[in-house]
Design a protein around this motif. Structure first.
Motif, PDB file in Angstrom:
ATOM      1  N   ASP A 165       0.725  -1.285  -0.093  1.00 48.70           N
ATOM      2  CA  ASP A 165      -0.101   0.027   0.112  1.00 48.70           C
ATOM      3  C   ASP A 165       0.959   1.423  -0.083  1.00 48.70           C
ATOM      4  N   LEU A 166       1.939   1.123   0.906  1.00 44.65           N
ATOM      5  CA  LEU A 166       2.677   2.492   0.778  1.00 44.65           C
ATOM      6  C   LEU A 166       3.497   2.552  -0.597  1.00 44.65           C
ATOM      7  N   LEU A 167       4.027   1.635  -1.307  1.00 47.04           N
ATOM      8  CA  LEU A 167       4.831   1.808  -2.394  1.00 47.04           C
ATOM      9  C   LEU A 167       3.567   2.156  -3.593  1.00 47.04           C
ATOM     10  N   ALA A 168       2.368   1.684  -3.322  1.00 44.69           N
ATOM     11  CA  ALA A 168       1.394   2.101  -4.473  1.00 44.69           C
ATOM     12  C   ALA A 168       1.030   3.839  -4.227  1.00 44.69           C
ATOM     13  N   ASN A 169       1.003   4.360  -2.853  1.00 47.78           N
ATOM     14  CA  ASN A 169       0.965   5.724  -2.829  1.00 47.78           C
ATOM     15  C   ASN A 169       2.110   6.393  -3.269  1.00 47.78           C
ATOM     16  N   LEU A 170       3.319   5.836  -3.127  1.00 45.54           N
ATOM     17  CA  LEU A 170       4.544   6.456  -3.525  1.00 45.54           C
ATOM     18  C   LEU A 170       4.480   6.525  -5.161  1.00 45.54           C
ATOM     19  N   ASP A 171       3.896   5.323  -5.762  1.00 39.69           N
ATOM     20  CA  ASP A 171       3.827   5.206  -7.328  1.00 39.69           C
ATOM     21  C   ASP A 171       2.980   6.409  -7.535  1.00 39.69           C
ATOM     22  N   ALA A 172       1.682   6.729  -6.946  1.00 37.44           N
ATOM     23  CA  ALA A 172       0.749   7.574  -7.240  1.00 37.44           C
ATOM     24  C   ALA A 172       1.160   9.118  -7.339  1.00 37.44           C
ATOM     25  N   ASP A 214       4.961  10.489  -6.004  1.00 37.95           N
ATOM     26  CA  ASP A 214       6.384  10.599  -6.754  1.00 37.95           C
ATOM     27  C   ASP A 214       6.580  10.075  -7.921  1.00 37.95           C
ATOM     28  N   GLY A 215       6.068   8.802  -7.990  1.00 36.49           N
ATOM     29  CA  GLY A 215       6.240   8.268  -9.461  1.00 36.49           C
ATOM     30  C   GLY A 215       5.588   8.872 -10.559  1.00 36.49           C
ATOM     31  N   ASN A 216       4.256   9.408 -10.312  1.00 39.04           N
ATOM     32  CA  ASN A 216       3.721  10.293 -11.151  1.00 39.04           C
ATOM     33  C   ASN A 216       4.226  11.482 -11.649  1.00 39.04           C
ATOM     34  N   LEU A 217       4.826  12.172 -10.641  1.00 42.15           N
ATOM     35  CA  LEU A 217       5.767  13.523 -10.787  1.00 42.15           C
ATOM     36  C   LEU A 217       6.801  13.245 -11.633  1.00 42.15           C
ATOM     37  N   PHE A 218       7.619  12.192 -11.334  1.00 41.67           N
ATOM     38  CA  PHE A 218       8.729  12.011 -12.242  1.00 41.67           C
ATOM     39  C   PHE A 218       8.327  11.556 -13.554  1.00 41.67           C
ATOM     40  N   ALA A 219       7.217  11.019 -13.824  1.00 43.90           N
ATOM     41  CA  ALA A 219       6.928  10.690 -14.977  1.00 43.90           C
ATOM     42  C   ALA A 219       6.436  12.047 -15.852  1.00 43.90           C
ATOM     43  N   LEU A 220       5.597  12.970 -15.072  1.00 44.47           N
ATOM     44  CA  LEU A 220       5.149  13.885 -15.878  1.00 44.47           C
ATOM     45  C   LEU A 220       6.372  14.915 -16.027  1.00 44.47           C
ATOM     46  N   ALA A 221       7.401  15.050 -15.198  1.00 47.65           N
ATOM     47  CA  ALA A 221       8.378  15.868 -15.350  1.00 47.65           C
ATOM     48  C   ALA A 221       9.251  15.277 -16.665  1.00 47.65           C
ATOM     49  N   ALA A 222       9.593  14.072 -16.449  1.00 50.85           N
ATOM     50  CA  ALA A 222       9.975  13.383 -17.853  1.00 50.85           C
ATOM     51  C   ALA A 222       9.368  13.670 -19.007  1.00 50.85           C
ATOM     52  N   ARG A 223       8.044  13.637 -18.975  1.00 46.42           N
ATOM     53  CA  ARG A 223       7.357  13.739 -20.338  1.00 46.42           C
ATOM     54  C   ARG A 223       7.611  15.368 -20.901  1.00 46.42           C
ATOM     55  N   ILE A 224       7.600  16.182 -19.928  1.00 48.63           N
ATOM     56  CA  ILE A 224       7.548  17.505 -20.037  1.00 48.63           C
ATOM     57  C   ILE A 224       9.166  17.686 -20.912  1.00 48.63           C
ATOM     58  N   CYS A 225      10.278  17.225 -20.310  1.00 47.46           N
ATOM     59  CA  CYS A 225      11.498  17.364 -20.655  1.00 47.46           C
ATOM     60  C   CYS A 225      11.932  16.577 -21.719  1.00 47.46           C
ATOM     61  N   ASN A 226      11.422  15.480 -22.125  1.00 50.78           N
ATOM     62  CA  ASN A 226      11.859  14.690 -23.181  1.00 50.78           C
ATOM     63  C   ASN A 226      10.621  13.879 -23.744  1.00 50.78           C
ATOM     64  N   GLY A 227       9.772  13.409 -23.058  1.00 49.37           N
ATOM     65  CA  GLY A 227       8.579  12.600 -23.429  1.00 49.37           C
ATOM     66  C   GLY A 227       8.931  11.125 -23.851  1.00 49.37           C
ATOM     67  N   ALA A 253      12.220   5.553  -9.577  1.00 49.52           N
ATOM     68  CA  ALA A 253      13.110   6.971  -9.077  1.00 49.52           C
ATOM     69  C   ALA A 253      11.822   7.460  -7.932  1.00 49.52           C
ATOM     70  N   GLY A 254      10.519   7.107  -8.115  1.00 49.54           N
ATOM     71  CA  GLY A 254       9.690   7.761  -7.441  1.00 49.54           C
ATOM     72  C   GLY A 254       9.519   7.099  -6.075  1.00 49.54           C
ATOM     73  N   ARG A 255       9.581   5.718  -6.061  1.00 48.87           N
ATOM     74  CA  ARG A 255       9.729   4.831  -4.841  1.00 48.87           C
ATOM     75  C   ARG A 255      10.887   5.267  -3.999  1.00 48.87           C
ATOM     76  N   ALA A 256      12.258   5.464  -4.573  1.00 47.73           N
ATOM     77  CA  ALA A 256      13.403   5.696  -4.022  1.00 47.73           C
ATOM     78  C   ALA A 256      13.227   6.978  -3.217  1.00 47.73           C
ATOM     79  N   TYR A 257      12.890   8.039  -4.143  1.00 50.36           N
ATOM     80  CA  TYR A 257      12.847   9.775  -3.683  1.00 50.36           C
ATOM     81  C   TYR A 257      11.815   9.429  -2.558  1.00 50.36           C
TER      82      TYR A 257
END
Length: 170
Positions: A51-58, A60-73, A83-87
């Motif tokens: 459950d904790l990892l699912a929350n981190l995916d939702a 931090d993982g989504n924030l990294f994915a959105l930032a990556a898409r904006i910068c590179n796609g 990355a979201g789970r580690a951070y």
């Protein structure tokens, strides 16, 4: 309302919808972030590490994915998730003293004493487990991040803070 790209006139919603349109970002990622934060409301720990990892995916993982898409796609989702789970784990660890002072226990593995607060004996293994998991997730994405172009790597710079955060926590 984000899903329908209708802001209702709220300036923050207007800004998010504008960014979504300019970068072709999926509304589901933003909804996941909001839902993840809603799951953190209250003072109860997550029931399980899953459950904790699912929350981190939702969040931090989504924030990294959105930032990556904006910068590179073109960054694979698994890199953003790791990355979201580690951070996210490192951030939770760093915020642990303040969270505990406010009566919030985020970690499912944290043993609580009879008073409902964590014991020193329960805190040490919980911190060690959190640090170990954060390092595993960091290691799982580090090589892939290093292989990305400079522009694609920039959204993942916060992952460099994982080790200093964990050292401060330990």
């Amino acid at each position: 309302r984000i899903e329908t790209r209708s802001s209702g006139g709220h300036p923050v919603s207007d800004a998010v919808i504008d960014v979504m349109a300019r970068h072709a970002l999926p509304p589901a990622r933003f909804v996941g972030i909001v839902d993840g934060h809603e799951d953190r409301i209250g003072d109860r720990p997550f029931a399980t590490d899953v459950d904790l990892l699912a929350n981190l995916d939702a969040i931090d993982g989504n924030l990294f994915a959105l930032a990556a898409r904006i910068c590179n796609g073109s960054v694979p989702d698994d890199i953003a998730a790791e990355a979201g789970r580690a951070y996210g784990l490192a951030r939770i660890g760093l915020e642990l003293p303040a969270s505990l002072a406010h009566g919030q226990v985020m970690l499912p593995s944290l043993a609580l004493g009879p008073s409902g607060s964590p014991t020193a004996a329960g805190l040490r293994p919980a911190i060690a487990g959190l640090a170990s998991a954060a390092r595993r997730h960091r290691d799982a994405c580090s090589a892939a991040i290093g292989a990305l172009s400079r522009a694609a790597r920039s959204p993942f710079l916060p992952v460099a803070l994982v080790e200093p955060y964990l050292r401060a926590l330990e």
